[in-house]
Design a protein around this motif. Structure first.
Motif, PDB file in Angstrom:
ATOM      1  N   PRO A 190     128.838  70.002  11.055  1.00 35.40           N
ATOM      2  CA  PRO A 190     130.280  70.528  10.813  1.00 35.40           C
ATOM      3  C   PRO A 190     131.349  69.875  11.829  1.00 35.40           C
ATOM      4  O   PRO A 190     132.571  70.073  11.643  1.00 35.40           O
ATOM      5  CB  PRO A 190     130.261  72.160  11.342  1.00 35.40           C
ATOM      6  CG  PRO A 190     128.576  72.257  11.158  1.00 35.40           C
ATOM      7  CD  PRO A 190     127.969  70.930  11.619  1.00 35.40           C
ATOM      8  N   THR A 191     131.108  69.129  12.994  1.00 30.62           N
ATOM      9  CA  THR A 191     131.897  68.777  13.630  1.00 30.62           C
ATOM     10  C   THR A 191     133.251  67.745  13.161  1.00 30.62           C
ATOM     11  O   THR A 191     134.276  68.428  13.306  1.00 30.62           O
ATOM     12  CB  THR A 191     131.376  67.773  14.997  1.00 30.62           C
ATOM     13  OG1 THR A 191     130.524  68.691  15.465  1.00 30.62           O
ATOM     14  CG2 THR A 191     132.401  67.382  16.110  1.00 30.62           C
ATOM     15  N   ARG A 221     128.189  79.506  11.158  1.00 29.08           N
ATOM     16  CA  ARG A 221     127.908  78.753  12.681  1.00 29.08           C
ATOM     17  C   ARG A 221     126.945  79.831  13.163  1.00 29.08           C
ATOM     18  O   ARG A 221     126.007  79.307  14.200  1.00 29.08           O
ATOM     19  CB  ARG A 221     129.000  78.362  13.484  1.00 29.08           C
ATOM     20  CG  ARG A 221     129.648  77.103  12.853  1.00 29.08           C
ATOM     21  CD  ARG A 221     129.136  75.883  12.900  1.00 29.08           C
ATOM     22  NE  ARG A 221     129.075  75.283  14.218  1.00 29.08           N
ATOM     23  CZ  ARG A 221     128.510  74.204  14.601  1.00 29.08           C
ATOM     24  NH1 ARG A 221     127.513  73.802  14.009  1.00 29.08           N
ATOM     25  NH2 ARG A 221     128.807  73.613  15.879  1.00 29.08           N
ATOM     26  N   GLN A 262     123.698  79.826  11.656  1.00 32.30           N
ATOM     27  CA  GLN A 262     122.981  78.386  11.905  1.00 32.30           C
ATOM     28  C   GLN A 262     122.437  78.503  13.494  1.00 32.30           C
ATOM     29  O   GLN A 262     121.336  77.948  13.864  1.00 32.30           O
ATOM     30  CB  GLN A 262     123.894  77.312  11.937  1.00 32.30           C
ATOM     31  CG  GLN A 262     123.438  75.810  12.059  1.00 32.30           C
ATOM     32  CD  GLN A 262     124.321  74.822  11.725  1.00 32.30           C
ATOM     33  OE1 GLN A 262     125.533  74.923  12.560  1.00 32.30           O
ATOM     34  NE2 GLN A 262     123.944  73.682  10.889  1.00 32.30           N
ATOM     35  N   GLY A 263     123.362  78.897  14.383  1.00 32.52           N
ATOM     36  CA  GLY A 263     122.747  79.156  15.657  1.00 32.52           C
ATOM     37  C   GLY A 263     121.466  79.955  15.800  1.00 32.52           C
ATOM     38  O   GLY A 263     120.671  79.662  16.783  1.00 32.52           O
ATOM     39  N   ALA A 280     134.922  78.298  16.554  1.00 32.66           N
ATOM     40  CA  ALA A 280     133.804  77.920  15.563  1.00 32.66           C
ATOM     41  C   ALA A 280     132.707  77.284  16.422  1.00 32.66           C
ATOM     42  O   ALA A 280     131.449  77.504  16.158  1.00 32.66           O
ATOM     43  CB  ALA A 280     134.407  76.930  14.608  1.00 32.66           C
ATOM     44  N   PHE A 317     127.967  77.579   4.360  1.00 33.54           N
ATOM     45  CA  PHE A 317     128.658  76.455   4.416  1.00 33.54           C
ATOM     46  C   PHE A 317     129.142  75.826   3.308  1.00 33.54           C
ATOM     47  O   PHE A 317     130.420  75.453   3.022  1.00 33.54           O
ATOM     48  CB  PHE A 317     128.041  75.204   5.367  1.00 33.54           C
ATOM     49  CG  PHE A 317     128.315  75.414   6.957  1.00 33.54           C
ATOM     50  CD1 PHE A 317     129.361  75.532   7.620  1.00 33.54           C
ATOM     51  CD2 PHE A 317     126.871  75.493   7.535  1.00 33.54           C
ATOM     52  CE1 PHE A 317     129.319  75.728   8.842  1.00 33.54           C
ATOM     53  CE2 PHE A 317     127.052  75.788   8.724  1.00 33.54           C
ATOM     54  CZ  PHE A 317     128.057  75.570   9.577  1.00 33.54           C
ATOM     55  N   ALA A 344     123.284  70.741  12.681  1.00 32.37           N
ATOM     56  CA  ALA A 344     124.161  71.410  13.892  1.00 32.37           C
ATOM     57  C   ALA A 344     125.365  70.429  14.271  1.00 32.37           C
ATOM     58  O   ALA A 344     126.504  71.169  14.489  1.00 32.37           O
ATOM     59  CB  ALA A 344     123.390  71.485  15.151  1.00 32.37           C
ATOM     60  N   TYR A 358     128.477  79.095  17.355  1.00 36.44           N
ATOM     61  CA  TYR A 358     126.973  78.519  17.090  1.00 36.44           C
ATOM     62  C   TYR A 358     126.275  78.897  18.493  1.00 36.44           C
ATOM     63  O   TYR A 358     125.066  79.181  18.360  1.00 36.44           O
ATOM     64  CB  TYR A 358     127.246  77.038  16.856  1.00 36.44           C
ATOM     65  CG  TYR A 358     126.092  76.073  16.850  1.00 36.44           C
ATOM     66  CD1 TYR A 358     124.904  76.217  15.833  1.00 36.44           C
ATOM     67  CD2 TYR A 358     125.784  75.378  18.119  1.00 36.44           C
ATOM     68  CE1 TYR A 358     123.822  75.574  16.188  1.00 36.44           C
ATOM     69  CE2 TYR A 358     124.586  74.645  18.351  1.00 36.44           C
ATOM     70  CZ  TYR A 358     123.646  74.630  17.082  1.00 36.44           C
ATOM     71  OH  TYR A 358     122.330  73.941  17.336  1.00 36.44           O
TER      72      TYR A 358
END
Length: 413
Positions: free
Chosen positions: A40-41, A116, A119-120, A61, A103, A37, A65
């Protein structure tokens, strides 16, 4: 056709790995789920440079998530209380693998936002089940350690994800492919370990009505839960600041555009949270939360000054102090409320806690992103940090009142 599936209370299939091994694997996989998680930042800055989208898309973005995670928590957050921990976690990790592959192959910001969301959903489906499962798998003499690991794994994972991805961005032009291919493989191993691990929940009859969005706070836990709401608001707003706004602040206010700098900056707060949560975990929950909310207020004040003065050292220092507050208060709040639930209520209560946490993580950052266009980044970032100070102060007062009430009850007994 009946809306109920015959999932009975019969004993689950025999596990193929020991409880001790399953305990370690569950804690490591839970942390890795949040590592993914955080990954990606630092990459968002790279994506923006490559694909040329406006800054507000970064907030979208980020929000994608949080939105997927909240939806999953509401719909399936307590499902493992009925179906069992093992099938819910295994399925969630497989969905996480799908997100990693999205991704990996993303060629535009639309794919990143879609990944995202997926993923969330995977993280939301697994979070409350993992939180309950880790505690239940822990040896009887290590239940406190289980609760501590369950509370620290998200912060540890988020921080490591940002740091390692930032390093990958600095060292390789194929950072995205390296990071997400590796994470996909780890999630596959985690899913296999979950499928072979012991089941700790008793399966019950499943009704489709159980998928109606709900959170479950048992009566015995309501007072502690409500008193912890401003604590969760302050802690997870802090996480939202570092994962949602700080990457943009670094470029616009500090003129720092390195993926590694972004990763390191984002890493400091959750790293401090993890270390503090572990070292101060020996304190009783109430004391931990009181110490933590005070540290949150002080650290967020330093962050505010750092942003106003464009002082990177103050920003980092404030993030470290506030991170200590995050780890101490969030782990203390979880340790204070989870034991108040029966085993069959634990995943539902964990879901309720994480709904509050991720509303606090996502919604303020989304609002801040919308306000940037009207008021500018600097005033919004400062206002956001000040709001954390206020929430921490309210949380401190709520916990202090409960401590005083408990002391009065003990003296009267």
């Amino acid at each position: 056709m009946s809306s109920e599936l015959a999932l009975t209370r019969a004993a689950p299939r025999t596990a193929r790995i020991s409880r001790t091994a399953a305990f370690g694997a569950a804690a490591a996989t839970f942390a890795t789920l949040y590592l993914a998680a955080g990954a990606p930042t630092p990459l968002l800055v790279v994506y923006q440079r490559e694909w040329g989208f406006p800054e507000w898309v970064l907030t979208v973005a980020f929000a994608a998530y949080a939105g997927g995670l909240l939806a999953a928590l509401l719909v399936v957050g307590s499902l493992s209380d009925r179906l069992g921990r093992r099938p819910v976690i295994t399925a969630a990790l497989i969905v996480e693998v799908v997100a990693m592959l999205m991704f990996f192959g993303a060629n535009g910001i639309g794919w990143v936002i879609a990944a995202r969301v997926v993923q969330g959903v995977a993280t939301g489906a697994a979070t409350s089940a993992f939180s309950a499962w880790i505690v239940e798998l822990a040896p009887e003499s290590r239940k406190r350690l289980g609760a501590l690991l369950a509370s620290l794994a998200p912060a540890a994972g988020l921080g490591l994800g940002a740091l390692l991805t930032g390093a990958a961005v600095q060292l390789s032009s194929h950072a995205s492919q390296i990071v997400f291919a590796t994470l996909a493989l780890i999630m596959l191993f985690g899913a296999a370990a979950a499928a072979l691990a012991p089941e700790t929940a008793v399966r019950e009859r499943f009704s489709w009505r159980s998928l109606m969005p709900r959170v479950a706070v048992p009566n015995a836990a309501k007072r502690e839960f409500l008193a912890a709401v401003p604590v969760h608001l302050a802690t997870w707003m802090l996480a939202g600041l570092f994962f949602g706004l700080v990457p943009t602040v670094l470029g616009a206010v500090f003129d720092l555009h390195s993926g590694l700098v972004s990763g390191v900056t984002t890493f400091v707060e959750p790293a401090a949270a993890t270390v503090a949560g572990y070292l101060l975990g020996r304190f009783v929950p109430r004391r931990s939360v009181l110490i933590g909310t005070a540290a949150l207020a002080v650290g967020s004040t330093l962050i505010t000054l750092g942003i106003v003065q464009a002082d990177y050292a103050l920003l980092i220092g404030g993030g470290a102090v506030a991170g200590v507050g995050f780890g101490t208060s969030f782990s203390g709040a979880l340790r204070g409320v989870l034991p108040l639930a029966r085993p069959d209520e634990r995943a539902g209560l964990s879901a309720a806690v994480y709904v509050v946490a991720y509303l606090s993580f996502g919604v303020p950052a989304i609002i801040a992103g919308e306000l940037v266009g009207a008021f500018g980044l600097l005033p919004v970032a400062v206002g956001y940090a000040v709001a954390i100070v206020i929430a921490a102060a309210i949380g401190f007062l709520a916990q202090w009142r409960l401590a005083q009430a408990s002391a009065l009850t003990e003296r009267s007994a």
